[in-house]
Every structure is written in structure tokens, then in C-alpha cells.
Design an enzyme around this catalytic site. Structure first.
Site, mmCIF file in Angstrom:
data_model
loop_
_atom_site.group_PDB
_atom_site.id
_atom_site.type_symbol
_atom_site.label_atom_id
_atom_site.label_comp_id
_atom_site.label_asym_id
_atom_site.label_seq_id
_atom_site.Cartn_x
_atom_site.Cartn_y
_atom_site.Cartn_z
ATOM 1 C CE LYS A 29 -1.066 0.262 5.283
ATOM 2 N NZ LYS A 29 -0.335 1.653 5.178
ATOM 3 C CB THR A 30 3.698 2.647 2.325
ATOM 4 O OG1 THR A 30 3.183 2.452 2.864
ATOM 5 C CG2 THR A 30 4.633 3.602 1.977
ATOM 6 C CG ASP A 221 -1.500 4.808 5.046
ATOM 7 O OD1 ASP A 221 -1.936 3.755 5.356
ATOM 8 O OD2 ASP A 221 0.230 4.618 6.111
ATOM 9 C CD GLU A 222 -1.981 1.518 8.960
ATOM 10 O OE1 GLU A 222 -3.640 0.485 8.677
ATOM 11 O OE2 GLU A 222 -0.711 0.898 8.401
ATOM 12 C CD GLN A 252 -3.331 -5.037 7.620
ATOM 13 O OE1 GLN A 252 -1.974 -5.075 8.742
ATOM 14 N NE2 GLN A 252 -3.157 -5.590 6.562
ATOM 15 N NE ARG A 586 1.998 -8.001 10.406
ATOM 16 C CZ ARG A 586 1.698 -6.861 10.372
ATOM 17 N NH1 ARG A 586 2.178 -6.007 9.313
ATOM 18 N NH2 ARG A 586 0.612 -7.129 9.692
#
Length: 651
Positions: A29-30, A221-222, A252, A586
Site C-alpha cells: 500500500k505504501t 492511510d490506515e 487489520q 507480520r
């Protein structure tokens, strides 16, 4: 753009109007956001018209570095002046509030109170209301006020809604007194940084319009982690042009306990019916086995945006499951495996031990120490250390003489014979009651602050910090030859080293330095230069990735965690499942799942049942490891036989 997959390209090429990017874990995504910003700039949008907001300094730095790297590698037209504004929500609030400080009755040198400073102010407010902190827990009141602020509830509205309710009336009284303390001390707490910005936009339409025009392309974001106040700020920024791109993943969303509302991302399409929706489902981080396990866990949730992660990575190692006799044996086994991994050539920095509750860390620390395995515990933040906070307090108080929290912290550091009672008289404006000797000490203290202020305004940031360490007496305090003192002195000197990063900002360097140090998060305490296994809660691990991940304490009522004070809800149950999903994703290469048959909690030994999550994992991706011989010989024959093989029992 050739580096992006088809879905990423679709998101990056979108220009006008609302855009929802549903980005799974490890789906890039980044990278996608950075390329979208680059595409906007190359299409003729001035770079300074673009805003990108995220939650942690670490994430903001990563995004900023990626954007600037991309922009430096291509031709930019003459129209593309400046750079995009990439920041956290709180840093954005600080930026806007400083520009609009006069409307809030503040100066640019207002103080940002962290949790400890805020709690200190709450206690002073309670004292002014003659409330006993033993009867009314200050931390509980602080949390209640914070929760209401983040829901954009004002003190007056809260007081009116809950009139006649004993606890609420108490909170309301303290809240009113607390706001008076903040106003007097020219300070804002963390919540105010967002709430006051929203208030500015709603109270002054010209301010809202100015910033909406200033940044015509908004990226959040997020988005699943936004609370009411952050959600409101996002939409006020995009109100005039509707060019808002939100990125997130309902799977998430793990911060409901601190006010985040993942429904914000679920209702985005309802608020923007013309929104373009792009799913990023290809995972570049984990093996197929890890993703199969993660998908099987999260698919049981109902409150989510449907997607299914896939990868072109290898199948990878199967997930190892280990059942220990008790918590100590669990930690010992994990430490042994970590030691073996490091001896096989694995870097300790690529290994993480994750757990649901902070208390679990102690056994792992002891086990790692016993084997001599280096580790780094997330949460021992550099900026939270006493000597570092003392140095920063001198700088803050020198620039804002109304900062009572800093005054109380360092007025007697190093010891100069000014005690708590004297400090209270100073704050109350009763210096005439002080003895001649104490007034002389206070004058000397103020001279020190004046000298520090002069250096802050005329010298580089690092020179100002170095001068503060010496002039305050902190350097002399820690030159007594003790090993602990040497470590403390090294820490404050490291602060001067860190300050060199801010010299690029010129006269605003000291301001930016104090702002950033006040807004540091837990992840910012992870010193990547320090070798060691990473120990942290699953909450703290969000956004990070490791080669090898141990997920410990997988027992019912521990993980998933059971709330003791309220009825279980579907939202809570599903958030616990999302938390396990985050833990699994993770890992890049290998996951180890551990649990214990007996665990000591609050001093009492309890027989534990394996987590329901273990039973939800597909057999094909798991390898249960039989406990070491004789581990259960300590159990008496009168105790129920607990079969170690959870898969056999499930069958």
C-alpha cells in the site's frame, strides 16, 4: 509504473474524486500511495497541493522517503514546486494550530503535554476541586476525558447530557478545571491537537476553506484506525473538492479499545457513492502457508470488506505449534529456538516474539537472558527516560514559562533546595511567602532558563541541547563515576546527536525538534541499530514485519482476550480475531505458535485451554511439535489428563 501490479496501477492512475483502496497485509500500500502521488505530480498537480496522513512517525517517514525518492528519479515540470506534505494526524494538527495560534489564544511556543504531563495536570485540577486521588483514580478520569474528546464531545455537552450522574459529574468538574490548567499553562494535550483543529474548521469557515484549497489531493492511510475526530478532520479537509483517497483494511482494525471505529471504512462508499474501489490482494511478504492460515482465520469474521489474500511466493515452512507445561517452559522453548536460529545465521533483528498482554514479556526476558540471547523490548522508549525528559523539560520551560508540568519536573533537578511545597507556591503566585534564600535560588533557576532560551533562539538545535545539558547541571549530576550515571549521560548526549537532524530547519529547528519529541510513538523507540530479538505486544507490531515470528500465549481468555468488566460483543470477538490475523501476517518466512497448559496470572496458577484460533487453522499448514520428554511429570495423577496434541483432541 511497470513495478506495480494491475490493481496497484489502477489505484495509482486514479486522479479526480474519491478513491477507496482496500489493501491487505503486505500488499504494497505504501508503494501504491507513493506512485499515486508521483502520477499526480507528473500530471501537472503542484506537489505542495498534495497531503498524505498516516498514524506513526515511522510510517510517515517511510512514505515521505519513498515519495521523495520517486520524485527525484523523474522529470518534474516547472509547475511542480515544493514537496507533498506527509505527516501524522497529530503533526498535521500541530502545524495548523501553530499557523492559527492566535485564534486559540496560544503562541507558536505552546506546549504539547504527553500522557504523563496530562496526568499531572489532571491531578492539579483534582486538587483545585478538593478531590482525593485515592478515592477518584486520576488515570480513570484522564481516560474518560480523552474518550469524550475523541468523540468530539465538549465538556459543557458532556455535563449537560449526564447531569445528576455521580461519576459523570465528578469527571465534568475535573474536566472543567483541567481545561483551565491547560489554558493557564498555554498547553494542549494529544487529543486537543485533532479536536482543536476540527473546532477551528467548524468555527471559522475561512480557515477550513483555506486548508481545503491548500491541499487539493488528500490521502489518509490506515483509515480503519481513525476515530470520530480524525474522521471529521479528514472529511473537512476534502469537503471543497472531494479528492480524498483512503487506504485501509477492515481485517487489520485492532484499535477499537482506544476509540478507533473501523466502520468508517465500511461506510465510505455510502458517503461517496461515486467512489472508485480498488482491492490490493496480492501479498508480497509472506509464504503461501502463512497466508492460507491467515485467510482461514479472518474469513470467520462477518464485519469486514470481503477480500482474499494470495501470493506468488513459495509455499514455505509449515507453521510450528508447541504446547508447554507452563509459561516458564514456553518461554524457555522459545528462547532455545531463537538461540538456534541465530546460531544458524539468522539476524536477531529479523526475529520477533509477540504476545497479547504486556505481563507475558517478563518470562521471555528471563529466558533470553539465561541463554545470553540479545533482545530489545518495545516500550522502553528513549524519549520516556528520566534524564531525556528532564533535558527536554528545560528546553520547553525556557520557551514557555507557563509550562507548569515542566516546572514541577525540573525545578529541583539537580537538587537546589526547592521542594514540592515551594513549587506549589510558585505556581499559585505566592512567591512573597518564600524565604529570602529560596527566592534567591528561584532567581538563579530563572537565570538558567533565560540563558537556555537565548541559546535556543540564536544557536543551532544541537548546540542549544548541548548547552542545556551543561548549563542546567544535568551533565555534572551524572559525572559521579557510577555505571548507571554514565548510561544516563550517554542518553542525554545522544539527544544532542539526534538534534543535529533539525538544523536543516534553521530558526524553526528547535520548534520542530520539541514537536517531534513530544509526538513519538512506541514504534519510534525501536532502535534499529541495536541488535536483538524484538519483544512486543501484537498491537505494537502492526505495520512491522519479520522473517521469524513467535506468537505466544495462545490460550482461551488470554488470546483471544476476555474482557472482565463487560459482556462480550461480536465487535470485541472479531477484533481479537483480527489481532491474531495481524500477528500471523507480520511473518515473512516462519510462524511459531505456542501455548501453555498452566499459566500463573495475578499470582494464581490456572489450567488453560488452547485458543480457539488454533482449532480454526487448516491442518495442512501446521506441524505440531511434541513436548520435550518428561515435561508433564510434575502433574499429579489426580489431575485431569490434558492431551498435548490439540489436533488429536479436535478430531
Amino acid at each position: 509504473m511497470d513495478q506495480l501490479n494491475r490493481a496497484q496501477q489502477e489505484a495509482a492512475n486514479h486522479k479526480e474524486g474519491p478513491l477507496l483502496i482496500v489493501a491487505g497485509a503486505g500488499a504494497g500500500k505504501t508503494k501504491t500511495i507513493a506512485h499515486r502521488i508521483l502520477q499526480l505530480v507528473q500530471s501537472g498537480i503542484p506537489a505542495h497541493k498534495i497531503l498524505a496522513i498516516t498514524f506513526t512517525n515511522k510510517a510517515a517517514k517511510e512514505m515521505r522517503d519513498r515519495v521523495l525518492h520517486l520524485m527525484g528519479s523523474v522529470e518534474r515540470g516547472a509547475w511542480s514546486v515544493g514537496n507533498p506534505f506527509v505527516s501524522t494526524f497529530h503533526s498535521l494538527g500541530v502545524y495548523i494550530i501553530k499557523e492559527q495560534a492566535q485564534r486559540l489564544g496560544l503562541t507558536r511556543w505552546f506546549t504539547i503535554y504527553d500522557q504523563d504531563d496530562s496526568l499531572s495536570a489532571i491531578k492539579r485540577a483534582m486538587k483545585s476541586e478538593k478531590l482525593d486521588p485515592k478515592q477518584y483514580e486520576p488515570k480513570r478520569i484522564q481516560n474518560a476525558i480523552s474518550r469524550e474528546k475523541n468523540n468530539l464531545i465538549t465538556q459543557s455537552a458532556y455535563s449537560a447530557e449526564h447531569a445528576g450522574e455521580y461519576w459523570a459529574d465528578t469527571v465534568s468538574r475535573v474536566w472543567l478545571a483541567y481545561e483551565k490548567v491547560l489554558n493557564k499553562e498555554k498547553a494542549l494535550d494529544f487529543d486537543d491537537l485533532i479536536v482543536k483543529t476540527v473546532w477551528l474548521f467548524e468555527k471559522f469557515p475561512d480557515v477550513q476553506k483555506y486548508y481545503s484549497e491548500k491541499w487539493r489531493y488528500i490521502h489518509i492511510d490506515e483509515y480503519q484506525d481513525t476515530n470520530v475526530a480524525q474522521y471529521a478532520l479528514s472529511h473537512l479537509l476534502a469537503k471543497n473538492h472531494r479528492n480524498i483517497c483512503v487506504v485501509g483494511d477492515t481485517d487489520q482494525a485492532i484499535y477499537g479499545w482506544r476509540g478507533a471505529d473501523f466502520q468508517n471504512i465500511l461506510k465510505f462508499e455510502g458517503e461517496y457513492p461515486d467512489a472508485k474501489v480498488v482491492l490490493l490482494e496480492q501479498n508480497y511478504r509472506s509464504t503461501k502457508n502463512i497466508l492460507e492460515a491467515a485467510n482461514s482465520i479472518i474469513q470467520k469474521n462477518t464485519l469486514r470488506k470481503e477480500k482474499n489474500l494470495f501470493t506468488e511466493n513459495v509455499g514455505g515452512e509449515k507453521i510450528i505449534v508447541y504446547q508447554a507445561g507452563d509459561g516458564a517452559r514456553e518461554a524457555s522453548w522459545v528462547a532455545k529456538k531463537c538461540d538456534a536460529l541465530i546460531k544458524s545465521g539468522k539476524s536477531p533483528n529479523t526475529i520477533a516474539i509477540l504476545y497479547r498482554a504486556n505481563f507475558e514479556s517478563r518470562l521471555f526476558e528471563e529466558a533470553l537472558l539465561m541463554r545470553g540471547v540479545p533482545y530489545h523490548l518495545l516500550g522502553t522508549a528513549f524519549y520516556a527516560r528520566k534524564e531525556v525528559k528532564d533535558t527536554l523539560a528545560y528546553l520547553r520551560l525556557a520557551l514557555n514559562p507557563e509550562d507548569a508540568a515542566s516546572l514541577l519536573r525540573i525545578v529541583n533537578v539537580p537538587a537546589r533546595g526547592i521542594g514540592d511545597i515551594t513549587a506549589e507556591k510558585i505556581l499559585a503566585g505566592r512567591e512573597d511567602e518564600l524565604s529570602t534564600g529560596v527566592r534567591e535560588k528561584l532567581t538563579n533557576f530563572r537565570t538558567i532558563l533565560a540563558d537556555i532560551k537565548a541559546h535556543c533562539l540564536s544557536e543551532s538545535v544541537s548546540n542549544a541541547v548541548r548547552y542545556t545539558i551543561k548549563r542546567s547541571g544535568i551533565e555534572a549530576l551524572y559525572t559521579d563515576g557510577k555505571e548507571e550515571s554514565e548510561e544516563r549521560l550517554e542518553n542525554v548526549r545522544e539527544l544532542a546527536t539526534l538534534a543535529t537532524r533539525y538544523e536543516q530547519f534553521g530558526n524553526e529547528g528547535i520548534e520542530k525538534f520539541l514537536e517531534d519529541t513530544a509526538l513519538m510513538s512506541d514504534q519510534d523507540s525501536l532502535n534499529q541499530k541495536k541488535d536483538g530479538i524484538r519483544l512486543m505486544t501484537v498491537h505494537a507490531a502492526k505495520g512491522l514485519e519479520f522473517d521469524q515470528v513467535f506468537i505466544a500465549g495462545l490460550e482461551q481468555d488470554l488470546f483471544p482476550h476476555r474482557r472482565m468488566s463487560e459482556d462480550e460483543t461480536l465487535e470485541h470477538e472479531e477484533e481479537e480475531r483480527r489481532l491474531f490475523y495481524v500477528a500471523l501476517t507480520r511473518a515473512r518466512e516462519q510462524v511459531y505458535l505456542t501455548h501453555a497448559l498452566i499459566r500463573t496470572i495475578f499470582g494464581s496458577q490456572k489450567i488453560q485451554s488452547p485458543s480457539e484460533f488454533l482449532g480454526d487453522l487448516p491442518d495442512g499448514v501446521l506441524t505440531p511439535v511434541e513436548p520435550e520428554h518428561g515435561f508433564n511429570q510434575s502433574y499429579s495423577t489426580d489431575e485431569p489428563v490434558i492431551e498435548w496434541d490439540i489436533f488429536k483432541r479436535r478430531a
